[in-house]
Write an enzyme that holds these catalytic residues in place. Structure first.
Site, PDB file in Angstrom:
ATOM      1  N   ASN A 152       0.975  -1.603   0.054  1.00  0.00           N
ATOM      2  CA  ASN A 152       0.417   0.078   0.078  1.00  0.00           C
ATOM      3  C   ASN A 152       1.038   1.124  -0.342  1.00  0.00           C
ATOM      4  OD1 ASN A 152      -1.654   1.820   1.526  1.00  0.00           O
ATOM      5  ND2 ASN A 152      -3.718   0.813   1.589  1.00  0.00           N
ATOM      6  N   ASP A 178      -0.437   4.314   0.285  1.00  0.00           N
ATOM      7  CA  ASP A 178      -0.674   5.498   0.928  1.00  0.00           C
ATOM      8  C   ASP A 178       0.191   6.592   0.865  1.00  0.00           C
ATOM      9  OD1 ASP A 178      -3.427   4.298  -0.456  1.00  0.00           O
ATOM     10  OD2 ASP A 178      -4.504   4.474   2.043  1.00  0.00           O
ATOM     11  N   HIS A 179       0.846   6.361   2.368  1.00  0.00           N
ATOM     12  CA  HIS A 179       2.188   7.287   3.138  1.00  0.00           C
ATOM     13  C   HIS A 179       3.355   7.706   2.547  1.00  0.00           C
ATOM     14  CE1 HIS A 179      -0.569   6.134   6.515  1.00  0.00           C
ATOM     15  NE2 HIS A 179       0.045   4.715   5.940  1.00  0.00           N
ATOM     16  N   ARG A 237       3.528  18.573   2.127  1.00  0.00           N
ATOM     17  CA  ARG A 237       4.010  20.220   1.794  1.00  0.00           C
ATOM     18  C   ARG A 237       3.567  20.712   0.266  1.00  0.00           C
ATOM     19  NH1 ARG A 237       9.287  21.654   4.297  1.00  0.00           N
ATOM     20  NH2 ARG A 237       8.609  21.370   5.794  1.00  0.00           N
ATOM     21  N   HIS A 294      -5.778   3.793  -1.272  1.00  0.00           N
ATOM     22  CA  HIS A 294      -7.084   3.949  -1.219  1.00  0.00           C
ATOM     23  C   HIS A 294      -7.054   5.443  -1.113  1.00  0.00           C
ATOM     24  CE1 HIS A 294      -9.638   4.123   3.425  1.00  0.00           C
ATOM     25  NE2 HIS A 294     -10.010   4.330   2.142  1.00  0.00           N
ATOM     26  N   ARG A 333      -9.595   9.026  -0.713  1.00  0.00           N
ATOM     27  CA  ARG A 333     -10.805   8.914   0.316  1.00  0.00           C
ATOM     28  C   ARG A 333     -10.840   9.265  -0.207  1.00  0.00           C
ATOM     29  NH1 ARG A 333      -8.682   6.492   5.682  1.00  0.00           N
ATOM     30  NH2 ARG A 333     -10.143   7.277   6.578  1.00  0.00           N
ATOM     31  N   ARG A 356      -7.508  13.108   0.913  1.00  0.00           N
ATOM     32  CA  ARG A 356      -6.215  13.580   2.117  1.00  0.00           C
ATOM     33  C   ARG A 356      -5.246  12.918   1.809  1.00  0.00           C
ATOM     34  NH1 ARG A 356      -7.229  10.180   7.536  1.00  0.00           N
ATOM     35  NH2 ARG A 356      -9.384  10.619   7.400  1.00  0.00           N
ATOM     36  N   HIS A 357      -4.993  11.738   0.746  1.00  0.00           N
ATOM     37  CA  HIS A 357      -3.321  11.262   0.237  1.00  0.00           C
ATOM     38  C   HIS A 357      -3.651  10.921  -0.969  1.00  0.00           C
ATOM     39  CE1 HIS A 357      -5.105   6.967   1.519  1.00  0.00           C
ATOM     40  NE2 HIS A 357      -5.186   7.558   3.056  1.00  0.00           N
ATOM     41  N   GLU A 414      -8.364   0.241  -2.878  1.00  0.00           N
ATOM     42  CA  GLU A 414      -9.735   1.180  -1.055  1.00  0.00           C
ATOM     43  C   GLU A 414     -10.140   1.898  -1.329  1.00  0.00           C
ATOM     44  OE1 GLU A 414      -7.217   0.599   2.517  1.00  0.00           O
ATOM     45  OE2 GLU A 414      -5.831  -0.388   1.577  1.00  0.00           O
ATOM     46  N   THR A 430      -6.827   6.367  10.130  1.00  0.00           N
ATOM     47  CA  THR A 430      -7.001   5.275   9.340  1.00  0.00           C
ATOM     48  C   THR A 430      -8.006   4.489   9.711  1.00  0.00           C
ATOM     49  OG1 THR A 430      -5.657   3.327   8.643  1.00  0.00           O
ATOM     50  CG2 THR A 430      -5.295   3.865  10.856  1.00  0.00           C
ATOM     51  N   THR A 431      -7.632   3.025   8.617  1.00  0.00           N
ATOM     52  CA  THR A 431      -9.334   2.597   8.561  1.00  0.00           C
ATOM     53  C   THR A 431      -9.374   1.375   9.850  1.00  0.00           C
ATOM     54  OG1 THR A 431      -8.898   1.618   6.148  1.00  0.00           O
ATOM     55  CG2 THR A 431     -10.807   0.822   7.627  1.00  0.00           C
ATOM     56  N   GLU A 491     -11.145  -9.551   2.939  1.00  0.00           N
ATOM     57  CA  GLU A 491      -9.684  -9.453   3.685  1.00  0.00           C
ATOM     58  C   GLU A 491      -9.763  -8.891   5.197  1.00  0.00           C
ATOM     59  OE1 GLU A 491      -6.748  -6.239   2.405  1.00  0.00           O
ATOM     60  OE2 GLU A 491      -6.475  -5.911   4.364  1.00  0.00           O
ATOM     61  N   HIS A 549      -4.081  -4.837   8.272  1.00  0.00           N
ATOM     62  CA  HIS A 549      -3.910  -3.889   8.340  1.00  0.00           C
ATOM     63  C   HIS A 549      -2.996  -4.083   9.945  1.00  0.00           C
ATOM     64  CE1 HIS A 549      -5.677   0.134  10.647  1.00  0.00           C
ATOM     65  NE2 HIS A 549      -6.111  -0.176   9.038  1.00  0.00           N
ATOM     66  N   GLY A 550      -2.091  -3.228   9.951  1.00  0.00           N
ATOM     67  CA  GLY A 550      -1.227  -2.773  11.583  1.00  0.00           C
ATOM     68  C   GLY A 550      -0.149  -4.318  11.368  1.00  0.00           C
ATOM     69  N   GLY A 604       1.296  -1.487   4.281  1.00  0.00           N
ATOM     70  CA  GLY A 604       1.417  -0.476   3.979  1.00  0.00           C
ATOM     71  C   GLY A 604       2.460   0.252   5.127  1.00  0.00           C
ATOM     72  N   HIS A 605       2.315   0.794   5.912  1.00  0.00           N
ATOM     73  CA  HIS A 605       3.047   1.913   7.405  1.00  0.00           C
ATOM     74  C   HIS A 605       4.014   1.097   7.690  1.00  0.00           C
ATOM     75  CE1 HIS A 605       3.861   3.474  10.572  1.00  0.00           C
ATOM     76  NE2 HIS A 605       3.008   5.117  10.314  1.00  0.00           N
TER      77      HIS A 605
HETATM   78  N1  PXP Z   1      -5.911  -3.476   4.260  1.00  0.00           N
HETATM   79  C1  PXP Z   1      -7.224  -2.663   4.727  1.00  0.00           C
HETATM   80  C2  PXP Z   1      -8.202  -2.115   4.278  1.00  0.00           C
HETATM   81  C3  PXP Z   1      -6.842  -1.219   5.340  1.00  0.00           C
HETATM   82  O1  PXP Z   1      -7.538   0.357   4.734  1.00  0.00           O
HETATM   83  C4  PXP Z   1      -5.277  -0.438   5.338  1.00  0.00           C
HETATM   84  C5  PXP Z   1      -4.089   1.084   5.460  1.00  0.00           C
HETATM   85  O2  PXP Z   1      -4.780   1.732   4.239  1.00  0.00           O
HETATM   86  C6  PXP Z   1      -4.166  -1.471   4.827  1.00  0.00           C
HETATM   87  C7  PXP Z   1      -4.497  -2.986   4.202  1.00  0.00           C
HETATM   88  C8  PXP Z   1      -2.517  -1.337   5.560  1.00  0.00           C
HETATM   89  O3  PXP Z   1      -2.768  -1.338   6.733  1.00  0.00           O
HETATM   90  P1  PXP Z   1      -1.402  -1.027   7.311  1.00  0.00           P
HETATM   91  O4  PXP Z   1      -0.872   0.199   6.717  1.00  0.00           O
HETATM   92  O5  PXP Z   1      -1.621  -0.767   9.049  1.00  0.00           O
HETATM   93  O6  PXP Z   1      -0.296  -2.032   7.119  1.00  0.00           O
END
Ligand code: PXP
Length: 240
Positions: A7, A9-10, A18, A43, A45, A49-50, A70, A100-101, A151, A191-192, A213-214
Site C-alpha cells: 500500500n 498511501d503513506h 508540503r 486508498h 478517500r 487526503r492522501h 480501497e 486510518t481505517t 480481507e 492492517h497493522g 502499508g505503514h
Molecule cells: N488493509 C486495509 C483495508 C487498509 O485500510 C489498510 C490501511 O490503508 C491496510 C490493509 C494496510 O494497513 P497498514 O498500513 O497498517 O499496513
C-alpha cells in the site's frame, strides 16, 4: 505461497504534507514491483487526503502486477473505479476523522447495498474484496452479497497487548478464514502487519495475500523501498 500487496498511501501523505510533487507515489509503486510486490494497493478517500484521482489514473497506466483500489461504498468513488478500472476494488468503511481505517465494513448491515455494487463491478469485470472484521456473520454476509474475496482485519491481532489476547485474536482469524475458504472465497489479511508479526500470521494462517502499508513505507524511509519490500517478501516466504 502468500502474496504481498504493498500500500503506497503513506508516500502520498508525505508528498501532500508540503503540497508539492515529491515524493512520487508512482515511483514507489514501480520500485515496490521491481522488488517483488505482487500487487499495489491504494486508498482513495472521500476527502482525497492522501491518494488523489491523478495518482490512481497514473497507477492504472504503470502498474504491471495488479492494482487494488480501497474505497468506501459511495457513488463518487464507484464512478471513479468503474472509469479507471483497477483489477480489484476493496470495500472499506470510512469515517472522515479517522487516522486510518478503524474497523471492518459492516457487510451484515449493508448486505443489500454491497450486493448491488458488487454486481455492477462484476459486470464491468472488476473483482471485489470486502474488508471485514474476523466474525462468521460478516464472512457469510460478504459471501452472500457476491464478493469473491474477503480481507480479514488484522488490527486487533497486530495490537494485541498480551499473549492471551494474541492467541484469542489468532483463533478468531483462523475461524473466519476457514469459513471463508469453505465458502470458496479467497482470503486476504491486512492492517497493522509488520516485520515482527507477519511470520506468525502467515505460518498459522496461509492466506492468499497480505496487504501492508505503514510498516513497509516506514522502513523504506531508512533503507529504501526496494530493500523494505524484499525484507518483507523474505519473511513471508520463510513462513509460507
Ligand atoms: N488493509 C486495509 C483495508 C487498509 O485500510 C489498510 C490501511 O490503508 C491496510 C490493509 C494496510 O494497513 P497498514 O498500513 O497498517 O499496513
Amino acid at each position: 505461497m502468500t502474496l504481498l500487496g504493498v500500500n503506497v498511501d503513506h508516500v502520498a501523505t508525505l508528498r501532500n504534507a508540503r503540497g508539492g510533487t515529491e515524493p512520487e507515489p508512482i515511483l514507489a509503486a514501480l520500485q515496490a514491483e521491481m522488488a517483488g510486490a505482487d500487487s499495489i494497493v491504494c486508498h482513495v478517500r472521500e476527502d482525497r487526503r492522501h491518494v488523489k484521482d491523478r495518482d490512481l489514473r497514473l497507477l492504472r497506466q504503470v502498474v504491471k502486477t495488479s492494482l487494488q483500489l480501497e474505497m468506501a461504498l459511495v457513488e463518487d468513488l464507484i464512478g471513479l473505479a468503474l472509469e479507471v478500472r483497477p483489477n480489484e476494488v476493496m470495500i472499506v468503511p470510512e469515517r472522515r476523522q479517522e487516522l486510518t481505517t478503524e474497523g471492518g465494513f459492516d457487510a451484515v448491515a449493508r448486505q443489500q447495498d454491497l450486493g448491488g455494487v458488487i454486481k455492477r463491478f462484476r459486470e464491468a469485470g472488476i473483482g471485489v474484496s470486502v474488508f471485514i472484521d474476523a466474525e462468521l456473520p460478516q464472512v457469510e454476509a460478504a459471501h452472500a452479497a457476491g464478493a469473491g474475496t474477503i480481507e480479514l482485519h488484522t488490527g486487533p491481532f497486530s495490537h494485541a497487548g498480551s499473549n492471551d489476547k494474541l492467541e484469542a485474536e489468532m483463533d478468531r482469524l483462523e475461524t473466519a478464514a476457514h469459513r471463508g475458504w469453505e465458502l470458496g472465497l479467497e482470503v486476504h489479511a491486512g492492517h497493522g502487519l509488520d516485520y515482527r508479526n507477519v511470520e506468525l500470521l502467515v505460518r498459522k494462517l496461509p492466506v492468499e495475500k497480505v496487504n501492508i502499508g505503514h510498516a513497509i513505507i516506514s522502513r523504506a524511509v531508512f533503507s529504501g523501498i526496494e530493500n523494505a519490500v524484499r525484507d518483507m517478501k523474505a519473511l513471508i516466504a520463510a513462513a509460507s
